[in-house]
Scaffold this active site. Sequence first.
Site, PDB file in Angstrom:
ATOM      1  N   ASP A  85       0.856  -1.188   0.000  1.00  0.00           N
ATOM      2  CA  ASP A  85       0.000   0.000   0.000  1.00  0.00           C
ATOM      3  C   ASP A  85       0.889   1.234   0.000  1.00  0.00           C
ATOM      4  O   ASP A  85       1.718   1.418   0.896  1.00  0.00           O
ATOM      5  CB  ASP A  85      -0.897  -0.015   1.246  1.00  0.00           C
ATOM      6  N   ASP A 103      -3.030   2.332  -6.157  1.00  0.00           N
ATOM      7  CA  ASP A 103      -1.908   2.428  -5.220  1.00  0.00           C
ATOM      8  C   ASP A 103      -1.800   1.244  -4.260  1.00  0.00           C
ATOM      9  O   ASP A 103      -1.093   1.324  -3.256  1.00  0.00           O
ATOM     10  CB  ASP A 103      -2.005   3.724  -4.408  1.00  0.00           C
ATOM     11  N   GLU A 104      -2.459   0.129  -4.551  1.00  0.00           N
ATOM     12  CA  GLU A 104      -2.316  -1.029  -3.674  1.00  0.00           C
ATOM     13  C   GLU A 104      -2.567  -2.314  -4.440  1.00  0.00           C
ATOM     14  O   GLU A 104      -3.244  -2.332  -5.469  1.00  0.00           O
ATOM     15  CB  GLU A 104      -3.260  -0.950  -2.478  1.00  0.00           C
TER      16      GLU A 104
END
Length: 419
Positions: free
Chosen positions: A16, A112-113
Amino acid sequence: MTQAANSKRRIIFHIDMNCFYASVEMAHNPDLKGKPIAIAGNPEERKGIIVTSSYEARAKGVKTTMPVWQAKKLCPNLLLMRPNFDRYREASRAIFKMLSEITPLVQPVSIDEGYLDITDTEGLGTPVDIAEYLQQRILKELDIPCSLGIAPNKFLAKMASDMKKPLGITILRKRELSNMLWPLPIEEMHGIGEKTAEKLRKVSIQTIGDLALHDVYQLKQLLGVNGERMKNLANGIDYQLVDPEAVHDFKSIGSSQTLAHDSADWDELYQLLEDLVNNVARRVKRKNATGKNVQLMIRFHNHQTITRSKTLQGYIDEKEDILFVAKELLKTHWNEDPVRLLGVSLQHLEEKSQVGEQLDLFTYRDNAKKEKLYETMEALTDKYGKDIFLPLNGEDKKDDEQQPRTSFQKDFLDDYKKP
């Protein structure tokens, strides 16, 4: 390389990025480092909202989804920036490309993860060695901090990655649940939002441990089949595999109809739209599903066809909510030329039992309340303008290229696979 069988103990990473949008902006402009910055839609306007912010801004009380005016009141020296999705997508592509060099079993879940299954990875050191390597490489090459969770399944890996930020690496083993996971407040459990947490607190479930030990029959009465699933997760039981192809799983339920005659009559078109939405909502209910993207298709008298869609922060399944969005799409994108066919679909479907309420970059905690949902829709328009859509066919390609692509579309999440 194949994914490890369930009989073999798996090693799953959840990675993350920390304050991703803000971190990308600071990497692009180092002068921003150490300053309170926030990414916001329409930062000049009172209705703009905070998308994300740096840790310096968060220390002043600035939070995601907070109105810009309120954020400025809490932090007068807050530096506001508009989102640059092309820049964020480029950074995301570079990150996932690095991950794919470790293992092909990479599942992006947002810009973003993502998850990695490193069970069968050999010759690269221990799981901690691999995690440190990835963390430092992303920081060195892209100047973006990240946190990683290491666990035997996806749920525990996700929970672990949230335990230490920024630049954290956390291992969460099943034997450590009673010490590391169970003491956490129930609302901190991945997949449980405020509405569900409120229900659980009414039956004296205050922590994740309380949920793990609670009577499964009562949980099923309270939350349906999702109650048993949540209890299993709280006990560290999760059999979901890391699926690199999950990004392509865009399910939808739709209904379309050709008019008896080409029509430019708003009342006639609206009545057809309502009928189509009724069909969609009935089928969605039958499948016990819910979705977060409404798409409208318009075919004009000359057979030109356009599709326009809006992705929401929260999931919807009620016909009134689907109709609200579909009507706004029709009002916005119909040019008053005679219409030959209309179509409506609810997309990005999930089974209700699999959907947990959670807050991410684009999700309000109280999105279950209809009035808040409508405010959210208005906020989206305020943030990105009226044209936050993309044509889904080959027509209007020139216009398509001029439209800003936002992180609401997930079609870019496998860009890292492209040469």
